[in-house]
Scaffold this active site. Sequence first.
Site, PDB file in Angstrom:
ATOM      1  N   GLY A  65     -18.248  -1.792  35.392  1.00 19.09           N
ATOM      2  CA  GLY A  65     -17.510  -0.730  34.705  1.00 19.09           C
ATOM      3  C   GLY A  65     -17.696   0.631  35.359  1.00 19.09           C
ATOM      4  O   GLY A  65     -16.738   1.359  35.616  1.00 19.09           O
ATOM      5  N   ARG A  66     -18.939   0.978  35.659  1.00 18.95           N
ATOM      6  CA  ARG A  66     -19.205   2.321  36.201  1.00 18.95           C
ATOM      7  C   ARG A  66     -18.858   2.427  37.692  1.00 18.95           C
ATOM      8  O   ARG A  66     -19.046   3.481  38.296  1.00 18.95           O
ATOM      9  CB  ARG A  66     -20.649   2.722  35.933  1.00 18.95           C
ATOM     10  CG  ARG A  66     -21.685   1.742  36.439  1.00 18.95           C
ATOM     11  CD  ARG A  66     -23.063   2.034  35.855  1.00 18.95           C
ATOM     12  NE  ARG A  66     -24.048   1.005  36.164  1.00 18.95           N
ATOM     13  CZ  ARG A  66     -24.240  -0.101  35.458  1.00 18.95           C
ATOM     14  NH1 ARG A  66     -23.487  -0.348  34.411  1.00 18.95           N
ATOM     15  NH2 ARG A  66     -25.167  -0.967  35.802  1.00 18.95           N
ATOM     16  N   LYS A 119     -12.623  -2.841  30.525  1.00 22.54           N
ATOM     17  CA  LYS A 119     -12.905  -4.033  31.325  1.00 22.54           C
ATOM     18  C   LYS A 119     -12.949  -5.266  30.418  1.00 22.54           C
ATOM     19  O   LYS A 119     -12.318  -6.270  30.691  1.00 22.54           O
ATOM     20  CB  LYS A 119     -14.233  -3.847  32.068  1.00 22.54           C
ATOM     21  CG  LYS A 119     -14.617  -5.047  32.894  1.00 22.54           C
ATOM     22  CD  LYS A 119     -15.894  -4.847  33.675  1.00 22.54           C
ATOM     23  CE  LYS A 119     -16.317  -6.176  34.283  1.00 22.54           C
ATOM     24  NZ  LYS A 119     -17.569  -6.114  35.019  1.00 22.54           N
ATOM     25  N   LYS A 169     -25.293  -1.164  19.869  1.00 24.38           N
ATOM     26  CA  LYS A 169     -23.971  -1.673  19.469  1.00 24.38           C
ATOM     27  C   LYS A 169     -24.130  -2.691  18.341  1.00 24.38           C
ATOM     28  O   LYS A 169     -23.400  -2.673  17.358  1.00 24.38           O
ATOM     29  CB  LYS A 169     -23.284  -2.387  20.643  1.00 24.38           C
ATOM     30  CG  LYS A 169     -22.785  -1.485  21.747  1.00 24.38           C
ATOM     31  CD  LYS A 169     -22.009  -2.336  22.762  1.00 24.38           C
ATOM     32  CE  LYS A 169     -21.794  -1.598  24.057  1.00 24.38           C
ATOM     33  NZ  LYS A 169     -21.232  -2.435  25.112  1.00 24.38           N
ATOM     34  N   GLU A 210     -27.174   4.400  33.991  1.00 24.90           N
ATOM     35  CA  GLU A 210     -26.909   3.030  33.541  1.00 24.90           C
ATOM     36  C   GLU A 210     -27.342   2.034  34.628  1.00 24.90           C
ATOM     37  O   GLU A 210     -27.785   0.932  34.335  1.00 24.90           O
ATOM     38  CB  GLU A 210     -25.415   2.842  33.217  1.00 24.90           C
ATOM     39  CG  GLU A 210     -25.177   2.006  31.973  1.00 24.90           C
ATOM     40  CD  GLU A 210     -23.718   1.930  31.537  1.00 24.90           C
ATOM     41  OE1 GLU A 210     -22.845   1.588  32.365  1.00 24.90           O
ATOM     42  OE2 GLU A 210     -23.438   2.206  30.361  1.00 24.90           O
ATOM     43  N   HIS A 227     -26.913  31.075  34.121  1.00 25.06           N
ATOM     44  CA  HIS A 227     -27.080  31.955  32.961  1.00 25.06           C
ATOM     45  C   HIS A 227     -27.520  31.175  31.739  1.00 25.06           C
ATOM     46  O   HIS A 227     -27.426  31.676  30.616  1.00 25.06           O
ATOM     47  CB  HIS A 227     -25.778  32.709  32.703  1.00 25.06           C
ATOM     48  CG  HIS A 227     -25.462  33.645  33.839  1.00 25.06           C
ATOM     49  ND1 HIS A 227     -25.961  34.922  33.924  1.00 25.06           N
ATOM     50  CD2 HIS A 227     -24.755  33.449  34.976  1.00 25.06           C
ATOM     51  CE1 HIS A 227     -25.548  35.488  35.042  1.00 25.06           C
ATOM     52  NE2 HIS A 227     -24.807  34.607  35.708  1.00 25.06           N
ATOM     53  N   GLU A 286     -14.916   1.365  20.330  1.00 23.44           N
ATOM     54  CA  GLU A 286     -14.363   2.720  20.353  1.00 23.44           C
ATOM     55  C   GLU A 286     -12.935   2.693  20.893  1.00 23.44           C
ATOM     56  O   GLU A 286     -12.015   3.305  20.339  1.00 23.44           O
ATOM     57  CB  GLU A 286     -15.217   3.634  21.258  1.00 23.44           C
ATOM     58  CG  GLU A 286     -16.611   3.908  20.752  1.00 23.44           C
ATOM     59  CD  GLU A 286     -17.637   2.889  21.216  1.00 23.44           C
ATOM     60  OE1 GLU A 286     -17.268   1.717  21.491  1.00 23.44           O
ATOM     61  OE2 GLU A 286     -18.823   3.241  21.288  1.00 23.44           O
TER      62      GLU A 286
HETATM   63  O1  F6P Z   1     -21.558   0.385  26.696  1.00 24.84           O
HETATM   64  C1  F6P Z   1     -21.621   0.485  28.076  1.00 24.84           C
HETATM   65  C2  F6P Z   1     -20.405  -0.069  28.747  1.00 24.84           C
HETATM   66  O2  F6P Z   1     -20.486  -1.441  28.789  1.00 24.84           O
HETATM   67  C3  F6P Z   1     -20.245   0.528  30.141  1.00 24.84           C
HETATM   68  O3  F6P Z   1     -20.997  -0.128  31.085  1.00 24.84           O
HETATM   69  C4  F6P Z   1     -18.781   0.445  30.331  1.00 24.84           C
HETATM   70  O4  F6P Z   1     -18.351   1.268  31.364  1.00 24.84           O
HETATM   71  C5  F6P Z   1     -18.299   0.882  28.977  1.00 24.84           C
HETATM   72  O5  F6P Z   1     -19.212   0.285  28.073  1.00 24.84           O
HETATM   73  C6  F6P Z   1     -16.894   0.497  28.614  1.00 24.84           C
HETATM   74  O6  F6P Z   1     -16.699  -0.882  28.690  1.00 24.84           O
HETATM   75  P1  F6P Z   1     -15.248  -1.495  28.741  1.00 24.84           P
HETATM   76  O7  F6P Z   1     -14.571  -1.014  29.962  1.00 24.84           O
HETATM   77  O8  F6P Z   1     -15.446  -2.982  28.731  1.00 24.84           O
HETATM   78  O9  F6P Z   1     -14.514  -1.034  27.506  1.00 24.84           O
END
Ligand code: F6P
Length: 556
Positions: free
Chosen positions: A273-274, A212, A518, A359, A390, A218
Site C-alpha cells: 500500500g505505501r 488495495k 482495527k 509503517e 517559528h 474508512e
Molecule cells: O491500516 C494500514 C493500511 O493497511 C496501510 O498499509 C494501507 O496503505 C492503508 O491501510 C489502506 O489500505 P487499503 O488501500 O487496502 O484501503
Amino acid sequence: MPQPDTRPTAWSKLAEELDRLRGVSLRALFAEDTGRAERDVLSVAGLRLDWARQRLDAPAWNSLYALAESSGAMVALKRQREGVHVNTTEDRAALHLALRLPREDTCIVDGRDVVGDVHAVLDAIEEFVQAVREGRHLGYSGKPIRSVVNIGIGGSDLGPRMVCRALAPFAPAMRGGEPLRMHFVSNVDGGALDAVLREVDPETTLFVVASKTFGTQETLTNARSARAWLLRHTEHPEAVARHFVAVSTHSERVAEFGIDTRNMFGFWDWVGGRYSVWSAIGLPIALYLGMDGFRGFLAGAHEMDQHVLASPARENAALRMALVDIWNHNMLGACARVVLPYDERLQLLPAYLQQAEMESLGKGVLHDGSPAEHDTGPLVWGAVGTDGQHAFYQLLHQGTRWAPTEFIGVARPEHGLPEHHPILLANLVAQAEALAFGKTGAEVAAEMAAEGLPNEVIAHLVPHRSFPGNRPSTVILLERLDVRSLGALIALYEHKIYLLATIWGINAFDQWGVELGKQLAGRVQEDFAAEGRGIHPHDPATAATIDWLRARLPER
Ligand code: F6P
C-alpha cells in the site's frame, strides 16, 4: 572444541568508531578535513545529496560500508528485483520497482513477467485520462468532469495527495480552460467528506475509490456516503457508473460494493500500500497532470532505481542515506528524524514519509520472530520551513534532546514571486549551518561586548544565547521540483527503507501493528450500538469511556 569467533563484527567495529569520535565536534571534523564538503556529496537524477554535516569521518564511513557488505544489503536489493518473496510474513514479493520499468523490460514475479500487465493497466489509465481530460467522459447530465475526489486512506491517499500538491504548477488546463480540481478524503470523520461535498458539483465530479484491499472501513464508509450524495442529486442509478471508478487489487469486493469492474483499475498483491503511488493508485496524478506527467514521474523513479541497483556503495545515494540513519539512530542514539522541506509544494512530504518509513521500519522482531537486535525505525516528523523555524526549531537548536534533520530545497521556483526564493533558501542554508556549528559562549560574549552591553548582562545571558551546534543534518537540493525529480526522490527513500530493513533484519513490507486497533474498534462500535451495557468485556477505563460516549453520541 570449536573456538568462539572473536573477530570484530561490523557492529563492534562501528562501536569502536563511535568511541574514537566521541567528543569530536563537527567544527573539529571540518577543521581536520576540508575535503569532506566535496567527498560527502552525490548528484543523482537532478538531486544533490550532501552528508558533509553528518558526524562521520572517512574511517567511520568505511565501517558503515563494511556493515552494509556484511549484512548483504546490496544483495538484498537484487533479490528484491528478482521477485524473491522478501515480504516473508505475507509470503509475497515487494516489486514496486516493476511498476516503473519501461515496456521492453522484464520482471518475473512468481514465474510471470509482469511488465506487460503493468503497461496494460497504464494504457487503460491513459485511455480513461484522455477521455476525462478531453471532455469525452461525461457526467450523468452530459457535462464534462471538472473535479476529482479521491477516497482512500494511508497508501491509497498519501502518495497521490502529496504528488498532486507538489506538482500543481505543472497541472495542464483541461479542454475548457482550467486544471482539474483535486480533492482528497481519507478520514472517516464525516466532517472531511462533508466539507468536500459542499464544494463540488455532482454533475461534474468523478469519485476515485482507492483501496488495495477494498475492505478498509474508512474508505468504504466515505464511498457509500459519497454514492448516496450523488444519488440524492439524480434519479438515475446508472449515474454511479459515470461518476465512480475503483482502484483495487480486489475485483470481487469492488463488484460487491456496486462499482462495475469495467470501471476498475487493478494492481497486484506484490505492491505494498505505501509503495503503491506508482500503480493505478496514482490515477489522480495521471488525471491531474495528464498521462505524460504520470509517465515522467515513473521515469524519474526508474532513473533512481537504475542508479541504486548499479552503483557501488560509495556512490550509492540510497545506501549512503541508509548508513547515515544507522549512524545517527544506532550509534549516536537519536530516536527521531526531522524532515524539513523548504518548499511549500512539499508540505505533505513529511506525512508521506511518515507512513513509508514508520509503517515499514516500525518493527520489533526479525524475520524469524526473534527480538530485533538493534533499535529499528525512528520517529519521523517534520513540517515545511520556515514555519517550523517559528515553532519547534528552538528545541532542535538548544534542547537537551536532539534529532538529525533532513533539509530539502529546490533551486528553481515555479511561481510568480521569484524574489522570495533567495530568502527562503537562505533560511535553509543558515539552519543547517547553525545546527552544525552553533555559537560558542566566547563568540556570544564577543558579540555582546561589541554591542556595548555591560559585563554582568553578558555573563547572565551567555549560557542562554549560546548554541551547542554539532547537530547533524543532510541537505538534499533539487534543481527543480518536477515529475522526474520527485519520482527520483520518492524512489530514493523507498530504497533507503529497504536497505535499512535489511541491515536490521526486519520485514519492511508488512504492517501487523495496525491490526489490533482495527479489531478493537469493531468491538467498540458494537458496544456503542448495543442496548444496555454493551456486549464485549473491557477493562474499567475502556468501559467507562464507552459509557460516557454512548450517553452522548448522536442518534442514528
Ligand atoms: O491500516 C494500514 C493500511 O493497511 C496501510 O498499509 C494501507 O496503505 C492503508 O491501510 C489502506 O489500505 P487499503 O488501500 O487496502 O484501503
